[in-house]
Design an enzyme around this catalytic site. Sequence first.
Site, PDB file in Angstrom:
ATOM      1  N   LYS A 132      -5.905   0.370  10.660  1.00 43.40           N
ATOM      2  CA  LYS A 132      -6.987   0.149   9.873  1.00 43.40           C
ATOM      3  C   LYS A 132      -8.030  -1.043  10.232  1.00 43.40           C
ATOM      4  CE  LYS A 132      -4.653  -0.583   6.115  1.00 43.40           C
ATOM      5  NZ  LYS A 132      -3.359  -0.748   6.908  1.00 43.40           N
ATOM      6  N   ASP A 140      -5.055  -7.005  11.381  1.00 42.69           N
ATOM      7  CA  ASP A 140      -4.299  -5.695  11.977  1.00 42.69           C
ATOM      8  C   ASP A 140      -4.887  -5.467  13.483  1.00 42.69           C
ATOM      9  OD1 ASP A 140      -3.106  -5.609   9.771  1.00 42.69           O
ATOM     10  OD2 ASP A 140      -4.041  -3.910   9.195  1.00 42.69           O
ATOM     11  N   HIS A 188      -7.298  -4.626  -0.977  1.00 39.04           N
ATOM     12  CA  HIS A 188      -6.676  -5.661  -1.042  1.00 39.04           C
ATOM     13  C   HIS A 188      -7.390  -6.579  -2.152  1.00 39.04           C
ATOM     14  CE1 HIS A 188      -6.158  -4.772   3.340  1.00 39.04           C
ATOM     15  NE2 HIS A 188      -5.000  -5.187   2.981  1.00 39.04           N
ATOM     16  N   HIS A 222       0.725  -1.406   0.131  1.00 34.83           N
ATOM     17  CA  HIS A 222       0.041  -0.051   0.033  1.00 34.83           C
ATOM     18  C   HIS A 222       0.852   1.105  -0.041  1.00 34.83           C
ATOM     19  CE1 HIS A 222      -3.244  -2.628   0.902  1.00 34.83           C
ATOM     20  NE2 HIS A 222      -2.823  -2.949   1.965  1.00 34.83           N
TER      21      HIS A 222
END
Length: 330
Positions: free
Chosen positions: A104, A109, A218, A56
């Site tokens: 995020k 995560d 993604h 990213h």
Amino acid sequence: MKKFINEPAAVLADSLKGVEAAHPELRVDHENRVIYRGTPTREGKVALLSGGGTGHEPLHGGFVGTGMLDAACAGEVFTSPTPDQMLAATQAVDSGAGVLHIVKNYTGDVLNFEMAAELAAAEGVRVESIIVDDDVAVEDSTFTAGRRGVGTTVLLEKIVGAAAEEGYDLDAVVALAKRVNASGRSMGVALTSCTVPAAGKPTFDLPDDEMEVGVGIHGEPGRHRVPMASAKEVAAMLVEPILHDIDASGDAIVMLNGLGGTPLIELYLMYGEVAALLEEAGVKAVRSLVGNYITSLDMAGCSLTVLKADDELLRLWDAPVVTPGLRWGA
């Protein structure tokens, strides 16, 4: 698959070597795969830590520096960093004023940062977290429970980074981060898939005459696939869902972001269409960003982020920032 790589398994490690070579103002911990500012967090300053899967760029490592992040953890491509990485980074950047984790909203995560925060707390470090969930495209997706965290992450790291640099304490930094997250919304569209090096083929099939509206960073599915349309029509597909979800009338910070494979000429063209639609709706884009800030490898497409802004947010937005991925006023 045509990519500038050595071995698919070594992409992250090799990329971090390049970051170190290109940016001597940063420090790279290759063992834990963490990018730090070159100088330690000054005493009494709240530290900001973020991170996530790579692919990213410039998010997140490109936003480490004065006025933004103190460190960023790098996971494998589209894969969350581990709690051990996050713990090492949290302990390294804490200067006694506490650490804010900017996360995020992706399941890996969230869980890994949560575990790292608990481990750090057990070692005496005060950690608070903000989970960014600004994507209006879908409520739940392949990688998330709830909305995905996308473009507002960049704006939040800039604004909250300026506040921490200015001397806001941890409680004030957290309150500000929550306000930014609540005020920002994003929507994206993809013209092509992306190709993860380890997979060696596109993540999904998208015919040449179709586009994916509401795609995730993604390659997660969006709202629907539609025939290719004009830039003016695509702009409406981005603007309308955002304005349906939030009253953004008045001053706003607007980011038209490339997903990695779209030329800048097309991004500026799209920004012109978006700005006209926002103006018609009573949204005044008083600050703007156009370019690649949160990408999806080589995906062609773009995303729009609109952040309703007051005087405090604009003042912090204008503060000097010096990072590889964003810099002005210094």
